[in-house]
Design an enzyme around this catalytic site. Structure first.
Site, PDB file in Angstrom:
ATOM      1  N   GLY A 138     -30.356  36.801 -62.512  1.00  0.00           N
ATOM      2  CA  GLY A 138     -29.483  35.966 -63.323  1.00  0.00           C
ATOM      3  C   GLY A 138     -30.281  35.152 -64.304  1.00  0.00           C
ATOM      4  CD  GLU A 183     -32.384  45.446 -60.872  1.00  0.00           C
ATOM      5  OE1 GLU A 183     -33.206  45.317 -59.954  1.00  0.00           O
ATOM      6  OE2 GLU A 183     -32.193  44.558 -61.736  1.00  0.00           O
ATOM      7  N   GLY A 235     -38.470  34.101 -66.914  1.00  0.00           N
ATOM      8  CA  GLY A 235     -39.222  33.067 -67.615  1.00  0.00           C
ATOM      9  C   GLY A 235     -39.698  31.991 -66.652  1.00  0.00           C
ATOM     10  CG  HIS A 292     -35.268  43.253 -62.566  1.00  0.00           C
ATOM     11  ND1 HIS A 292     -34.010  42.740 -62.385  1.00  0.00           N
ATOM     12  CD2 HIS A 292     -35.986  42.277 -63.165  1.00  0.00           C
ATOM     13  CE1 HIS A 292     -33.956  41.505 -62.859  1.00  0.00           C
ATOM     14  NE2 HIS A 292     -35.142  41.199 -63.340  1.00  0.00           N
ATOM     15  N   GLY A 350     -31.458  31.699 -66.762  1.00  0.00           N
ATOM     16  CA  GLY A 350     -31.668  30.255 -66.768  1.00  0.00           C
ATOM     17  C   GLY A 350     -32.687  29.740 -65.777  1.00  0.00           C
ATOM     18  CB  CYS A 403     -34.685  38.469 -60.856  1.00  0.00           C
ATOM     19  SG  CYS A 403     -35.167  37.818 -62.457  1.00  0.00           S
ATOM     20  CG  ASN A 424     -35.047  39.434 -68.199  1.00  0.00           C
ATOM     21  OD1 ASN A 424     -35.618  38.526 -68.807  1.00  0.00           O
ATOM     22  ND2 ASN A 424     -33.737  39.612 -68.237  1.00  0.00           N
ATOM     23  CD  GLN A 483     -36.874  32.623 -60.895  1.00  0.00           C
ATOM     24  OE1 GLN A 483     -35.884  32.030 -61.325  1.00  0.00           O
ATOM     25  NE2 GLN A 483     -37.641  33.378 -61.669  1.00  0.00           N
TER      26      GLN A 483
END
Lengths: 1065, 395
Positions: B257, B372, B329, B370, B259, B285, B327, B289
């Site tokens: 997800g 997937e 940050g 990931h 943010g 991902c 992906n 976190q």
């Protein structure tokens, strides 16, 4: 896993002479691997029969054997050197096959030598057609329906079950030799028979035809821990049916969605894992254009031409990493040398587009079929990099140096719609130009796709280029239009032609509007990490990244472009050595080149590498940024020499011999003046422009005469004419391409041809040695067997040659290298040709004399004298060895090529025979070239009338060797009359059995066929020669060569060969 | 039409306008995948960001709707060097230009994306504006750029209601075995969409019930379980842990997800409850976190993150390296990680950052990358099998 401590001494097998399908890429891979091994403290023993390579330099390996690549020779070297391991996966198919032979015979096991990298079992699984198919079936990877056959009948029967067309692939051959597509039984039988013979194991795969599918390749690396990565994937613009070596290839793939990309990537990883490959590997797929169906075409369990391309396209050094993996390292332990931060266990990502184009030899073989098939025909290739596809394609086209610079370079405008549709069906090297014309004529994408199966995306890109041509022709040249034209890499001269302006106007307009090339870095990671390796390409749509450097001294080294007949790997050898020598002398070095197969385009050879076309405009873009103190052109062959004038106009001084002196050697009138001043005789001749003038000169001199254009390499277009008709014919061929310089017509002299390479410092000269050609004048020096030291000439002739060399070098103010060819007629010496630059023989003569002449020439150029370098000027003392350079040809790959030797060069590579005696050296040289006789002890002799006398003497020698001689009517009569027993055979049109049946019977060792004078007009002779070559029968077209072969066979004995470690010379 | 990309540091790129005609402010990030632009565009993790593709030629194979990872594109903006004027692929439905316009995603093309990437690499991810207003005032814009935050984006991207995916009952449901997927071109033209080829060779998840918490999930997470036979219930991000536990799943997946994970305070509290349950958990991902935060570990923002399909990740248990799709940050901080809570299971080979955790004494493992794929390499897909195994053992 750290390095295996048991590996201390490794034998690396090279790939031998350059042939089509096995070229400079293996010198690149081998050199990189050797350096990588030495970096690890491993002692490296190198074996390669090719003296023109960098890998056979004494500073690349510890022990260097330039010996014939046969199992027997390798066994001897292993016994002598006692390596603990051998690395066979870096020497192409030739190296791999040899490694396998040694393994299969049990020799390696009995001598405690390990096969490093991929195991023999793996190689078998990948290379043996049936084992490969079974393995693929086991892991569920699809192959096209196929059957391995060992005879023609089985092939026909199987094809009847799966239907025509079928593809035929012989096992264990390179460049797809002997393969093809058969559309009917006749074709099937023909190709199959040939393929079975060429295959080392007598197997050919008959396979469902997947022609027209997308051809996609993945370069994969795997280590012993099982980690695997793909270095890059590549998409062939030409669909399946054209050998990837002959295809225009783009990296990364452009028309695959992530689903297709990952599907094939996963498959590639599954395959390499199942095969248990450690090292580099290439996997080729055919992907159905309108489904997810795919087939695995083949796997190469070794570094390859494609892996060299992938290395250059991404910056990932595959061979270097493969060598480290072979030593036991895992990918995550090997540093990425480009970023210096990341590791080899990652996948390069590109932020540019790469296009590779093949360099095809049809300009050399004008009679050859231009058709492209599954059998590779290209001698070399160019690669280009740009931020967009159109630009990369435009750059690649002009890098080819085949008088092409845009999609209009072949003119098909005379063809109408129907003719174009018909012409597009012909799959050849001109197809993209035909498609461009089809687009100009408004033929829609679907029609073009249906015929060519080239993806519409690529067709659209060609259309964008065609639209730009039209815009430039019809619209006013605005800044915006110019910008866009430059973005897609239209060169200024093409824009000038299309807009009717001059090239300088275009350049001025560009500079006035700041439309200048910017340079971007190839960094393996799309700028995600900082990289410091200055490997650059240009674009017109971005900011410049090339770091400005201001070292005290900076030199530009111009490379030699694509490998072609006449300009081969030798010039890369020279460029690389010159670069190293300049670097040693404290210069910052910059290389410009566009050949992905070479050592010179490895990212750590020069301080900076510019991967760019070698045209004046492209070079000027680099000069504007780098502002070098000077450029050297004498090492990069004709490609670099041709840039001299432009460089001077840019204000770049030429290091070494001045341009006007280079000119003086090429310009007939200036050169004649110099010869007059220096009192050196040459064959009489004249310069002409038209056929009329040529005939006039020829008749004044008397036939035969030599006709050739000036400023060419490898004698391109050179012919011996014996009549006015031939003059007319040859002049017409030469003048098909507009000539900037006059054509030369010389009296043809018959004598001994001799050659020297020398270094001159302005005062003194150094001649490492004199080479003598075995073939008399008339055969191009590159195609002659060359002997060092010259063995049949008197000391007086040697002295004369040394003296003439001194005079010429001084008169031409040579600083650096000079190559001179002489003819000795008796004691009299004539000059044939002077080239104030490096030559094809430079690596050979350097290696066999131990005098590093490129390094010396570079030092001289920088300002040292020969004496300061520790050499006594003059002709050097002869070495204690005889070294014979043997030309190697690739005629079997080029259907329809005339194989007879003449003034135009035809060989693609060379090998060396070096020994204490002439006879052993000669035997080694023939053996290295693959001529391992006798086998059946049967031969055919058919010679022209003028040669009959000599043929008798040769026939007698072969008869004495136990040969049964067959000869056509008049030759047989001459032989029999002279007491040499010869069986008469019928000519081709006569009743069977004819000479052709004899050749096709596979029981003939040798054909000696000398063509009738000049160009052979007899279809018979041509057919005999072609059939011999295509049936794998040795065919000799010069009596001197035949005589040398007889000598070699007469001196063949069962004693083991003596081995020479070049590094000790 | 001209377009401009104005960065927080004052840099302005001038290019041409693509996609929807509107102005947007967003966080600018780059992705290094060479293929898979549609998967990138439809990855909900990009909500609140504008993506720059480092590969210069985008749109070549058009839009194959089947490949969407969610119902719509999420990035605020799309930044490319060249948008292909034509597209070519047998599955392509329409052009990327049309897709961007229809989904109201603005963008900019014909800029030096490499120069942009270098700025982001050197100065870190920053905010920027894409506009077609030639009369922009940099002084007015810069404060707005500095003020922008992605905010609570998970709520924006999660599903509104729970939904179910029934596990495949036979392998043939999953589509043809990779490599043998023949499509009839005529059927395709007529709109018949055959299944993409499948990599899965066994239905090892048959009978397993998985609850997937959707924080912005890519469709292929649930699909990866489904094709292995698992029945998957996808829950909105705000679902109470109690509800999930009450449904008695065999395992729980926490999705990816967008943010800053620390913004998801409510969710973290619920994830803690899941942690305390004994149900096997696999998280990817953002899910990884959130689990770390719930268990007491910390996260921090990376300079420019990992976005692409070429990131090497090492499995610390086996030493094997896998190339992964990434992906993110933000990253889990392992400097002060209490081994009593969790130990690192994967690290990034390039920069050594954490890529996965094994939770001590728990049936929980989480990864930053990931498995997937979509887009990117499928090498780590085996983790779904590992999860299924874990559910089996726990049962």
């Amino acid at each position: 896993m750290p390095k295996n401590p048991n590996v201390k001494k490794v034998m690396v097998i090279g790939s031998g002479p350059i042939v089509i399908g096995q070229a400079a890429e293996f010198d690149y891979a081998g050199t990189q691997a050797c350096r990588s091994l030495k970096e690890e403290g491993i002692e490296v023993v190198l074996v390669n029969s090719n003296p023109a390579t960098i890998m056979t330099d004494r500073d690349i390996a510890d022990k260097v054997y330039i010996e014939p690549l046969t199992a027997k020779v390798l066994e001897q070297i292993i016994e002598k050197e006692k390596p603990d391991s051998i690395l066979p996966t870096l020497g192409g198919q030739a190296g791999l096959n040899l490694g396998m032979e040694l393994e299969e015979s049990g020799f390696l096991a009995s001598h405690n030598v390990k096969l490093l990298g991929t195991t023999a079992a793996t190689i078998r699984k990948a290379e043996d057609r049936q084992e490969f198919k079974d393995t693929m079936e086991k892991i569920g990877e699809p192959c096209a329906a196929s059957l391995v056959v060992e005879n023609v009948a089985d092939g026909v029967a199987f094809t009847n079950t799966i239907g025509y067309p079928v593809v035929l692939r012989p096992a264990y051959t390179l460049g797809g030799s002997g393969g093809g597509i058969a559309h009917n039984q006749l074709e099937l039988e023909e190709i199959l028979e040939n393929g079975l013979r060429l295959s080392r194991v007598g197997q050919v795969l008959v396979e469902r035809c997947i022609a027209g599918w997308k051809e996609i390749e993945y370069e994969v690396m795997r280590d012993s821990a099982g980690n695997c990565i793909t270095v890059c994937n590549m998409e062939n613009i030409d669909p399946v049916g054209v050998h990837t070596g002959d295809s225009i290839v783009v990296a990364p793939s452009q028309t695959l969605s992530d689903k297709e990309y990952q599907m094939l990537r996963t498959s590639a990883l599954n395959i390499i894992s199942e095969l248990n490959i450690t090292g580099g590997c290439n996997v080729q797929f055919a992907l159905h254009p309108t489904s997810f169906e795919y087939c695995v075409i083949e796997v190469n369990p070794r570094v390859s031409r494609s892996s060299a391309l992938a290395s250059k396209a991404t910056g990932y050094p595959i061979a270097k990493v493969a060598a480290k993996i072979a030593l036991g390292y895992t990918l995550d332990e090997i540093k990425n040398a480009i970023t210096g931060k990341t590791y080899a266990s990652f996948e390069p990502t590109l932020d540019y587009c790469v296009v590779k184009m093949p360099r095809l030899p049809f300009d050399k073989f004008i009679t050859a079929k231009r058709t492209l098939t599954t059998q590779m025909k290209a001698t070399g290739e160019v690669m280009s990099i740009c931020t967009n596809f159109e630009g990369a394609l435009m750059k690649a086209i002009r890098s080819l140096e085949q008088h092409v610079d845009c999609l209009r370079s072949y003119d098909f405008s005379a063809l109408d719609r129907d003719e174009l549709i018909k012409r597009m069906q012909k799959v050849d090297d001109q197809r993209i130009y035909v498609i461009a014309e089809a687009l100009r004529k408004g033929i829609d994408y679907d029609t073009i796709y249906d015929i060519t199966r080239i993806d519409r995306w690529f067709i659209d890109k060609l259309a964008i280029i065609v639209e730009m041509e039209y815009a430039l022709e019809t619209q006013p040249l605005t800044v915006e239009l110019l910008k866009e034209a430059k973005r897609i890499e239209f060169p200024d001269n093409v824009i000038a032609r299309l807009t009717g302006k001059s090239e300088s106007e275009i350049k001025e307009m560009r500079y006035a509007n700041n439309i200048v090339a910017a340079f971007k870095m190839v960094d393996t990671c799309a700028a995600e990490f900082e990289a410091s390796t200055p490997y650059y390409y240009s674009c017109f749509d971005g900011e410049n990244e090339a770091v400005e450097t201001n070292p005290p001294k900076k030199v530009l080294v111009l490379g030699s472009g694509p490998i072609r007949i006449g300009q081969g790997i030798e010039f890369d050898y020279c460029s690389v050595h010159a670069t190293w020598a300049f670097s040693k002398a404290g210069y910052e070095t910059i290389i410009i080149n566009n050949n992905p197969e070479t050592v010179s385009t490895d990212f750590d050879i020069a301080d900076k590498l510019y991967f760019e076309p070698l045209t004046p405009e492209d070079v000027e873009n680099i000069v504007n940024i780098e502002k070098p103190d000077g450029a050297v052109v004498q090492f990069g062959g004709q490609t670099a020499i041709k840039l001299t004038e432009s460089l001077m106009k840019m204000g770049v001084p030429i290091f070494g011999t001045k341009a006007e002196d280079v000119d003086a050697a090429e310009d007939r009138e200036l050169f004649d003046k110099i010869l007059e001043q220096t009192h050196i005789p040459r064959a009489a001749g004249g310069t002409v422009y038209t056929a009329e003038e040529a005939k006039e000169v020829a008749n004044r001199l008397g036939y035969p005469v030599l006709v050739r254009p000036s400023y060419v390499l490898g004698g391109q277009g050179m012919q011996i004419a014996i009549s006015d008709e031939e003059i007319e014919e040859f002049m017409e061929i030469i003048n098909r391409i507009a000539q900037d310089h006059p054509i030369l017509v010389d009296k043809y002299l018959q004598g001994k041809e001799l050659e020297v390479d020398a270094v001159c410092d302005g005062t003194d000269i150094l001649i490492p040695g004199i080479m003598e050609h075995i073939e008399r004048t008339g055969v191009h020096s590159g195609d002659s067997i060359s002997v060092y030291p010259a063995h049949t000439i008197t000391d007086k002739v040697k002295e004369t040659i040394a003296e003439y060399t001194r005079r010429l070098a001084k008169a031409l103010h040579v600083k650096g290298l000079i190559n001179i060819q002489f003819i000795a007629v008796g004691e009299e010496v004539f000059v044939i040709e002077v080239n104030p630059r490096s030559s094809r023989t430079v690596p050979y003569i350097s290696k066999v004399t131990g005098i590093p002449i490129v390094d010396l020439a570079t030092e001289v150029i920088i300002g040292k004298t020969i004496r300061e370098l520790g050499y006594e000027p003059g002709l050097q003392k002869e070495a204690g060895y005889v070294a014979i350079k043997m030309p190697v040809f690739s005629f079997e790959k080029i259907r329809g090529a005339e194989i007879s030797l003449g003034p135009e060069m035809k060989s693609t590579g060379e090998c060396l025979g070096i020994a204490k005696t002439f006879n052993e050296a000669l035997y080694k040289a023939f053996l290295g070239a693959g001529i391992d006789l006798p086998r059946h002890k049967r031969m055919i002799i058919t010679v022209k009338d003028a040669d009959k006398g000599e043929a008798i003497e040769i026939g007698r020698r072969f008869a004495k060797l136990g040969y049964t001689i067959y000869a056509t009517r008049s030759t047989a009569k001459a032989l029999n009359d002279a007491g040499v027993k010869a069986n008469k055979v019928n000519k081709i049109q006569q009743e069977s059995p004819t000479v052709m049946d004899l050749i096709l019977g596979h029981k003939i060792d040798l054909v000696i066929d000398t063509p009738t004078q000049g160009r052979d007009k007899s279809r018979d002779g041509f057919l005999i020669r072609r059939t011999s070559i295509e049936t794998g029968v040795n065919c000799i077209t010069a009596l001197d060569t035949a005589r040398a072969l007889a000598t070699s066979l007469e001196n063949k004995n069962e004693n083991p060969l003596t081995l020479v470690n070049i590094a000790d010379l | 039409m001209k377009a401009f990309l104005i960065l927080e540091d004052g840099t302005v790129f001038e290019g041409t306008h693509i996609g929807a005609d509107r102005e947007v402010i967003s966080e600018i990030v780059f992705n290094t995948s060479m293929a898979g632009y549609l998967e990138v565009l439809t990855d909900p993790s990009y909500a609140g960001q504008a993506v720059c593709m480092t590969y210069p030629l985008i749109g070549n194979y058009g839009i194959c709707k089947d490949d969407m990872e969610s119902k719509k594109p999420w990035p605020d903006g799309f930044i490319v060097r060249e948008l292909s004027r034509n597209f070519s692929n047998f599955r392509a439905d329409y052009s990327i230009q049309q897709f961007l316009e229809e989904n109201n995603v603005p963008g900019i093309a014909a800029i030096d994306t490499r120069a942009l990437t270098k700025i982001l690499r050197e100065k870190g991810t920053m905010n920027g504006m894409i506009t077609t207003n030639e009369a922009y005032s940099i002084n007015d814009i810069l404060p707005k750029l500095k003020a922008y935050t992605t905010g609570k984006v998970v709520e924006k991207v999660t599903c509104k209601e729970k939904y179910e995916l029934i596990g495949s009952k036979s392998l043939s449901e999953n589509g043809a075995v990779s490599g043998s997927a023949k499509f009839a071109a005529a059927d395709y033209e007529a709109g018949i969409r055959e299944k993409k080829p499948s990599l899965v060779k066994t239905l090892n998840g048959t009978g397993k019930k998985v609850a997937l918490l959707d924080f912005g999930t890519k469709d292929n997470i649930a699909y990866s379980l489904k094709i292995r036979g698992c029945d998957v219930t996808v829950y909105p991000a705000v679902t109470a842990a109690a509800e999930i536990i009450a449904s008695a799943p065999d395992g729980i997946m926490l999705s990816n997800g967008p943010g800053d994970p620390k913004e998801c305070t409510g969710i973290i509290a619920e994830v803690r409850k899941l942690y305390d349950s004994d149900i096997p958990i696999f998280a990817i991902c953002l899910g990884h976190q959130l689990m770390a935060l719930a268990a007491g570990a910390d996260t921090h923002k990376m300079k420019y993150g990992h976005r692409g399909g070429n990131h090497p990740v090492k499995d610390l248990a086996t030493g094997r390296v896998y190339i992964t799709s990434q992906n993110h940050g933000y990253v889990v901080d392992t400097d002060n990680l209490d081994p009593a809570i969790a130990t690192p299971a994967f690290i990034n080979v390039n920069d050594g950052t954490n890529e996965g955790l094994d939770y001590t004494g728990k049936n929980i493992f989480t990864v930053q990358f990931h498995p997937e794929a979509c887009c990117g390499p499928q090498d780590s897909g085996y983790l779904f099998d590992r999860f299924i195994k874990m559910m089996e053992v726990t049962k």
